[in-house]
Write a protein that holds these residues in place. Structure first.
Motif, PDB file in Angstrom:
ATOM      1  N   GLU A 161     103.434  63.755 133.406  1.00  0.00           N
ATOM      2  CA  GLU A 161     103.694  62.921 132.229  1.00  0.00           C
ATOM      3  C   GLU A 161     103.749  63.815 130.994  1.00  0.00           C
ATOM      4  OE1 GLU A 161     102.582  58.605 130.488  1.00  0.00           O
ATOM      5  OE2 GLU A 161     101.588  59.340 132.292  1.00  0.00           O
ATOM      6  N   VAL A 162     104.821  63.691 130.213  1.00  0.00           N
ATOM      7  CA  VAL A 162     105.056  64.571 129.067  1.00  0.00           C
ATOM      8  C   VAL A 162     105.087  63.761 127.773  1.00  0.00           C
ATOM      9  CG1 VAL A 162     106.662  66.193 127.985  1.00  0.00           C
ATOM     10  CG2 VAL A 162     106.385  66.187 130.465  1.00  0.00           C
ATOM     11  N   PHE A 163     104.405  64.294 126.766  1.00  0.00           N
ATOM     12  CA  PHE A 163     104.427  63.730 125.423  1.00  0.00           C
ATOM     13  C   PHE A 163     104.935  64.825 124.491  1.00  0.00           C
ATOM     14  CE2 PHE A 163     101.176  61.472 127.746  1.00  0.00           C
ATOM     15  CZ  PHE A 163     101.475  60.149 127.458  1.00  0.00           C
ATOM     16  N   THR A 164     105.980  64.518 123.725  1.00  0.00           N
ATOM     17  CA  THR A 164     106.554  65.490 122.807  1.00  0.00           C
ATOM     18  C   THR A 164     106.176  65.110 121.390  1.00  0.00           C
ATOM     19  OG1 THR A 164     108.389  65.867 124.326  1.00  0.00           O
ATOM     20  CG2 THR A 164     108.676  66.611 122.059  1.00  0.00           C
ATOM     21  N   LEU A 165     105.425  65.984 120.772  1.00  0.00           N
ATOM     22  CA  LEU A 165     104.876  65.754 119.441  1.00  0.00           C
ATOM     23  C   LEU A 165     105.707  66.501 118.410  1.00  0.00           C
ATOM     24  CD1 LEU A 165     102.317  64.560 118.012  1.00  0.00           C
ATOM     25  CD2 LEU A 165     101.259  66.779 118.368  1.00  0.00           C
ATOM     26  N   SER A 166     106.104  65.790 117.344  1.00  0.00           N
ATOM     27  CA  SER A 166     106.843  66.414 116.252  1.00  0.00           C
ATOM     28  C   SER A 166     106.372  65.810 114.941  1.00  0.00           C
ATOM     29  CB  SER A 166     108.346  66.181 116.422  1.00  0.00           C
ATOM     30  OG  SER A 166     109.039  66.680 115.298  1.00  0.00           O
ATOM     31  N   THR A 167     106.072  66.669 113.991  1.00  0.00           N
ATOM     32  CA  THR A 167     105.599  66.177 112.693  1.00  0.00           C
ATOM     33  C   THR A 167     106.739  65.965 111.713  1.00  0.00           C
ATOM     34  OG1 THR A 167     105.181  68.436 111.969  1.00  0.00           O
ATOM     35  CG2 THR A 167     103.336  67.235 112.937  1.00  0.00           C
ATOM     36  N   GLY A 168     107.956  66.199 112.134  1.00  0.00           N
ATOM     37  CA  GLY A 168     109.106  65.958 111.268  1.00  0.00           C
ATOM     38  C   GLY A 168     109.102  66.882 110.063  1.00  0.00           C
ATOM     39  N   GLU A 169     109.295  66.312 108.908  1.00  0.00           N
ATOM     40  CA  GLU A 169     109.369  67.103 107.682  1.00  0.00           C
ATOM     41  C   GLU A 169     107.997  67.516 107.166  1.00  0.00           C
ATOM     42  OE1 GLU A 169     112.158  68.368 106.329  1.00  0.00           O
ATOM     43  OE2 GLU A 169     113.054  67.522 108.138  1.00  0.00           O
ATOM     44  N   GLY A 170     106.951  66.862 107.630  1.00  0.00           N
ATOM     45  CA  GLY A 170     105.605  67.185 107.148  1.00  0.00           C
ATOM     46  C   GLY A 170     105.049  68.404 107.829  1.00  0.00           C
ATOM     47  N   GLY A 171     104.110  69.026 107.183  1.00  0.00           N
ATOM     48  CA  GLY A 171     103.478  70.195 107.776  1.00  0.00           C
ATOM     49  C   GLY A 171     102.006  70.239 107.435  1.00  0.00           C
ATOM     50  N   ASP A 172     101.415  69.088 107.232  1.00  0.00           N
ATOM     51  CA  ASP A 172     100.008  69.047 106.840  1.00  0.00           C
ATOM     52  C   ASP A 172      99.208  68.186 107.820  1.00  0.00           C
ATOM     53  OD1 ASP A 172     100.873  66.511 106.244  1.00  0.00           O
ATOM     54  OD2 ASP A 172     100.475  66.639 104.100  1.00  0.00           O
ATOM     55  N   ARG A 173      97.949  68.061 107.539  1.00  0.00           N
ATOM     56  CA  ARG A 173      97.022  67.312 108.388  1.00  0.00           C
ATOM     57  C   ARG A 173      97.497  65.871 108.598  1.00  0.00           C
ATOM     58  NH1 ARG A 173      90.765  67.374 108.019  1.00  0.00           N
ATOM     59  NH2 ARG A 173      90.199  65.383 108.926  1.00  0.00           N
ATOM     60  N   ASP A 174      97.863  65.189 107.507  1.00  0.00           N
ATOM     61  CA  ASP A 174      98.297  63.804 107.626  1.00  0.00           C
ATOM     62  C   ASP A 174      99.522  63.680 108.521  1.00  0.00           C
ATOM     63  OD1 ASP A 174      96.231  62.835 106.036  1.00  0.00           O
ATOM     64  OD2 ASP A 174      97.422  62.921 104.201  1.00  0.00           O
ATOM     65  N   SER A 175     100.445  64.628 108.431  1.00  0.00           N
ATOM     66  CA  SER A 175     101.642  64.605 109.270  1.00  0.00           C
ATOM     67  C   SER A 175     101.282  64.761 110.741  1.00  0.00           C
ATOM     68  CB  SER A 175     102.601  65.720 108.860  1.00  0.00           C
ATOM     69  OG  SER A 175     103.032  65.547 107.542  1.00  0.00           O
ATOM     70  N   PHE A 176     100.338  65.650 111.025  1.00  0.00           N
ATOM     71  CA  PHE A 176      99.914  65.833 112.416  1.00  0.00           C
ATOM     72  C   PHE A 176      99.275  64.561 112.956  1.00  0.00           C
ATOM     73  CE2 PHE A 176      96.846  66.766 115.692  1.00  0.00           C
ATOM     74  CZ  PHE A 176      97.639  67.438 116.611  1.00  0.00           C
ATOM     75  N   PHE A 177      98.341  63.987 112.194  1.00  0.00           N
ATOM     76  CA  PHE A 177      97.673  62.766 112.643  1.00  0.00           C
ATOM     77  C   PHE A 177      98.687  61.636 112.836  1.00  0.00           C
ATOM     78  CE2 PHE A 177      93.690  64.757 111.771  1.00  0.00           C
ATOM     79  CZ  PHE A 177      92.714  63.996 112.400  1.00  0.00           C
ATOM     80  N   ARG A 178      99.625  61.492 111.914  1.00  0.00           N
ATOM     81  CA  ARG A 178     100.637  60.437 112.013  1.00  0.00           C
ATOM     82  C   ARG A 178     101.463  60.624 113.288  1.00  0.00           C
ATOM     83  NH1 ARG A 178     101.857  60.315 107.190  1.00  0.00           N
ATOM     84  NH2 ARG A 178     103.199  62.153 107.134  1.00  0.00           N
ATOM     85  N   ALA A 179     101.902  61.836 113.544  1.00  0.00           N
ATOM     86  CA  ALA A 179     102.677  62.114 114.757  1.00  0.00           C
ATOM     87  C   ALA A 179     101.846  61.842 116.008  1.00  0.00           C
ATOM     88  CB  ALA A 179     103.166  63.558 114.746  1.00  0.00           C
ATOM     89  N   ALA A 180     100.588  62.246 115.988  1.00  0.00           N
ATOM     90  CA  ALA A 180      99.716  62.020 117.140  1.00  0.00           C
ATOM     91  C   ALA A 180      99.529  60.517 117.388  1.00  0.00           C
ATOM     92  CB  ALA A 180      98.370  62.700 116.921  1.00  0.00           C
ATOM     93  N   ARG A 181      99.320  59.754 116.323  1.00  0.00           N
ATOM     94  CA  ARG A 181      99.140  58.305 116.478  1.00  0.00           C
ATOM     95  C   ARG A 181     100.401  57.645 117.046  1.00  0.00           C
ATOM     96  NH1 ARG A 181      96.473  58.735 111.409  1.00  0.00           N
ATOM     97  NH2 ARG A 181      98.360  58.045 110.330  1.00  0.00           N
ATOM     98  N   GLU A 182     101.574  58.155 116.670  1.00  0.00           N
ATOM     99  CA  GLU A 182     102.831  57.559 117.129  1.00  0.00           C
ATOM    100  C   GLU A 182     103.152  57.900 118.580  1.00  0.00           C
ATOM    101  OE1 GLU A 182     105.823  58.905 114.407  1.00  0.00           O
ATOM    102  OE2 GLU A 182     105.022  57.696 112.746  1.00  0.00           O
ATOM    103  N   ILE A 183     102.778  59.084 119.045  1.00  0.00           N
ATOM    104  CA  ILE A 183     103.240  59.583 120.339  1.00  0.00           C
ATOM    105  C   ILE A 183     102.164  59.597 121.427  1.00  0.00           C
ATOM    106  CG2 ILE A 183     104.192  61.624 121.519  1.00  0.00           C
ATOM    107  CD1 ILE A 183     106.146  60.187 119.590  1.00  0.00           C
ATOM    108  N   LEU A 184     100.963  59.993 121.067  1.00  0.00           N
ATOM    109  CA  LEU A 184      99.931  60.229 122.075  1.00  0.00           C
ATOM    110  C   LEU A 184      99.114  58.971 122.362  1.00  0.00           C
ATOM    111  CD1 LEU A 184      98.717  63.692 120.736  1.00  0.00           C
ATOM    112  CD2 LEU A 184     100.354  63.243 122.579  1.00  0.00           C
ATOM    113  N   PRO A 185      98.709  58.798 123.610  1.00  0.00           N
ATOM    114  CA  PRO A 185      97.881  57.640 123.938  1.00  0.00           C
ATOM    115  C   PRO A 185      96.468  57.838 123.374  1.00  0.00           C
ATOM    116  CG  PRO A 185      98.137  59.041 125.861  1.00  0.00           C
ATOM    117  CD  PRO A 185      98.990  59.623 124.784  1.00  0.00           C
ATOM    118  N   MET A 186      95.982  56.839 122.673  1.00  0.00           N
ATOM    119  CA  MET A 186      94.654  56.934 122.073  1.00  0.00           C
ATOM    120  C   MET A 186      93.867  55.665 122.355  1.00  0.00           C
ATOM    121  SD  MET A 186      95.124  58.897 118.529  1.00  0.00           S
ATOM    122  CE  MET A 186      96.224  60.279 118.379  1.00  0.00           C
ATOM    123  N   ASP A 187      92.593  55.848 122.551  1.00  0.00           N
ATOM    124  CA  ASP A 187      91.696  54.728 122.805  1.00  0.00           C
ATOM    125  C   ASP A 187      90.323  55.056 122.239  1.00  0.00           C
ATOM    126  OD1 ASP A 187      90.521  52.426 123.693  1.00  0.00           O
ATOM    127  OD2 ASP A 187      90.404  53.073 125.789  1.00  0.00           O
TER     128      ASP A 187
END
Length: 121
Positions: free
Chosen positions: A14-40
Motif C-alpha cells: 500500500e502506497v501513500f504519496t505525500l506532497s506539500t504543494g507550494e508550501g514548505g513549512d510545518r503547516d504545509s506538511f501537517f496539511r498534506a499528512a492529514r489529506e493523504i495519510l491514514p490517521m486515528d
C-alpha cells in the motif's frame, strides 16, 4: 519515483504519496499528512508532532496491509524553507516505522513501513 510505485504495486504494498504543494513549512506538511495519510484519531491542527506520530501510528496499524510505503515527493521544498521542520518530520516518520516493526508494540502483528524521501536537487 515511478519505479518505486510500480514495484510496490507488483508486491501489493500500500502506497501513500505525500506532497506539500507550494508550501514548505510545518503547516504545509501537517496539511498534506492529514489529506493523504491514514490517521486515528484525525488531527485538527499542526500543533503537536507527538500527536501526529500517535495518530499516524494508529492509522497505519489499522490498515489490513502488512507492507506500506510513504513517498514524500517534495521534501526538498521544506529543506529550503524550514530545515528543522523537515528533520522533525523525518524523525516522526522514522519513529512510526520502527514502532510498527516492533512485535511487542504491535501485539505480534508488525508491519513494514518504508519511507522514500524525494529530492529534486
Amino acid at each position: 519515483m515511478e519505479s518505486i510505485q510500480d514495484e510496490a504495486a507488483r508486491q501489493e504494498i500500500e502506497v501513500f504519496t505525500l506532497s506539500t504543494g507550494e508550501g514548505g513549512d510545518r503547516d504545509s506538511f501537517f496539511r498534506a499528512a492529514r489529506e493523504i495519510l491514514p490517521m486515528d484519531p484525525p488531527l485538527e491542527s499542526s500543533r503537536s508532532w507527538e500527536a501526529l506520530s500517535d495518530s499516524l501510528w494508529e492509522g497505519l496499524f489499522a490498515l489490513s496491509s502488512s507492507q506500506i510505503a510513504i513517498i514524500w515527493r517534495d521534501a526538498d521544498r521544506h529543506a529550503e524553507v524550514a530545515l528543522g521542520d523537515i528533520q522533525t518530520a523525518q524523525a516522526v516518520l522514522q519513529d512510526v516505522a520502527e514502532m510498527l516493526m516492533d512485535p511487542q508494540a504491535t501485539g505480534g502483528n508488525p508491519k513494514k513501513l518504508s519511507i522514500f524521501i524525494e529530492s529534486n536537487t
